[in-house]
Scaffold this motif. Structure first.
Motif, PDB file in Angstrom:
ATOM      1  N   GLN A   1       1.570   9.676  -3.625  1.00  0.00           N
ATOM      2  CA  GLN A   1       1.778   9.216  -4.997  1.00  0.00           C
ATOM      3  C   GLN A   1       2.296  10.340  -5.895  1.00  0.00           C
ATOM      4  O   GLN A   1       2.580  10.115  -7.062  1.00  0.00           O
ATOM      5  N   VAL A   2       2.446  11.526  -5.333  1.00  0.00           N
ATOM      6  CA  VAL A   2       3.054  12.636  -6.061  1.00  0.00           C
ATOM      7  C   VAL A   2       4.576  12.502  -6.095  1.00  0.00           C
ATOM      8  O   VAL A   2       5.245  13.207  -6.848  1.00  0.00           O
TER       9      VAL A   2
ATOM     10  N   GLU B   1       8.273   8.576  -9.647  1.00  0.00           N
ATOM     11  CA  GLU B   1       8.087   7.136  -9.845  1.00  0.00           C
ATOM     12  C   GLU B   1       9.252   6.314  -9.286  1.00  0.00           C
ATOM     13  O   GLU B   1       9.047   5.278  -8.659  1.00  0.00           O
ATOM     14  N   GLU B   2      10.475   6.787  -9.499  1.00  0.00           N
ATOM     15  CA  GLU B   2      11.654   6.054  -9.012  1.00  0.00           C
ATOM     16  C   GLU B   2      11.696   6.013  -7.478  1.00  0.00           C
ATOM     17  O   GLU B   2      12.113   5.023  -6.891  1.00  0.00           O
ATOM     18  N   VAL B   3      11.267   7.082  -6.843  1.00  0.00           N
ATOM     19  CA  VAL B   3      11.230   7.121  -5.372  1.00  0.00           C
ATOM     20  C   VAL B   3      10.164   6.150  -4.878  1.00  0.00           C
ATOM     21  O   VAL B   3      10.391   5.396  -3.924  1.00  0.00           O
TER      22      VAL B   3
ATOM     23  N   TRP C   1      12.336  16.404   1.420  1.00  0.00           N
ATOM     24  CA  TRP C   1      11.155  16.604   0.569  1.00  0.00           C
ATOM     25  C   TRP C   1       9.909  16.780   1.434  1.00  0.00           C
ATOM     26  O   TRP C   1       9.125  17.698   1.232  1.00  0.00           O
ATOM     27  N   TYR C   2       9.737  15.915   2.434  1.00  0.00           N
ATOM     28  CA  TYR C   2       8.565  15.992   3.301  1.00  0.00           C
ATOM     29  C   TYR C   2       8.540  17.308   4.071  1.00  0.00           C
ATOM     30  O   TYR C   2       7.504  17.967   4.149  1.00  0.00           O
TER      31      TYR C   2
ATOM     32  N   PHE D   1       0.843  -1.188   0.000  1.00  0.00           N
ATOM     33  CA  PHE D   1       0.000   0.000   0.000  1.00  0.00           C
ATOM     34  C   PHE D   1       0.881   1.242   0.000  1.00  0.00           C
ATOM     35  O   PHE D   1       1.882   1.302   0.713  1.00  0.00           O
ATOM     36  N   ILE D   2       0.510   2.226  -0.806  1.00  0.00           N
ATOM     37  CA  ILE D   2       1.129   3.552  -0.722  1.00  0.00           C
ATOM     38  C   ILE D   2      -0.002   4.551  -0.485  1.00  0.00           C
ATOM     39  O   ILE D   2      -1.038   4.503  -1.155  1.00  0.00           O
TER      40      ILE D   2
END
Length: 116
Positions: free
Chosen positions: A23-24, A27-29, A95-96, A17-18
């Motif tokens: 999901q922003v 894709e690689e992360v 990033w967060y 689950f993500i």
């Protein structure tokens, strides 16, 4: 605000689950998080979570499965992962902090002022 789960994987249910709001992430992360989470859940035979504290710190959580669970082994595995993925986890934390905390909002506002 409370802890926020980013990804979770269950060894018993064979599910991943993500959290939709994350999901922003590139894709690689997302792929790297999935690999980390699924492999750790399989290795430890548990449900494994990766998430953020309100401060931006990344936390890891295991939920024991019905199989004999090695708590000490789980802690060692998590420390190993933290060491091997240190740069990745630091970038994820940054990033967060920038996008989801008050401190990050202030930083973005200051940068926008400097641009003008």
């Amino acid at each position: 605000m409370k802890k926020q789960i980013v990804v979770a994987a269950s060894y018993k249910k064979q599910k991943y689950f993500i959290e939709p709001k994350f999901q922003v992430l590139p894709e690689e992360v997302q792929k790297e998080l999935k690999i980390m989470c699924v492999l750790t859940a399989q290795k430890l035979c548990c449900t494994f979570l990766i998430g953020f504290e309100t401060t931006g710190e990344i936390y890891f959580e295991t939920t024991e499965s019905e199989i004999d669970f090695d708590e000490i082994g789980a802690e060692l595995e998590i420390k190993k992962m933290q060491s091997e993925k240190k740069d990745f986890l630091n970038a994820l934390k940054l990033w967060y902090v920038v996008f989801f905390t008050e401190e990050g909002q202030k930083i973005k506002q200051e940068l926008q002022k400097e641009k003008k």
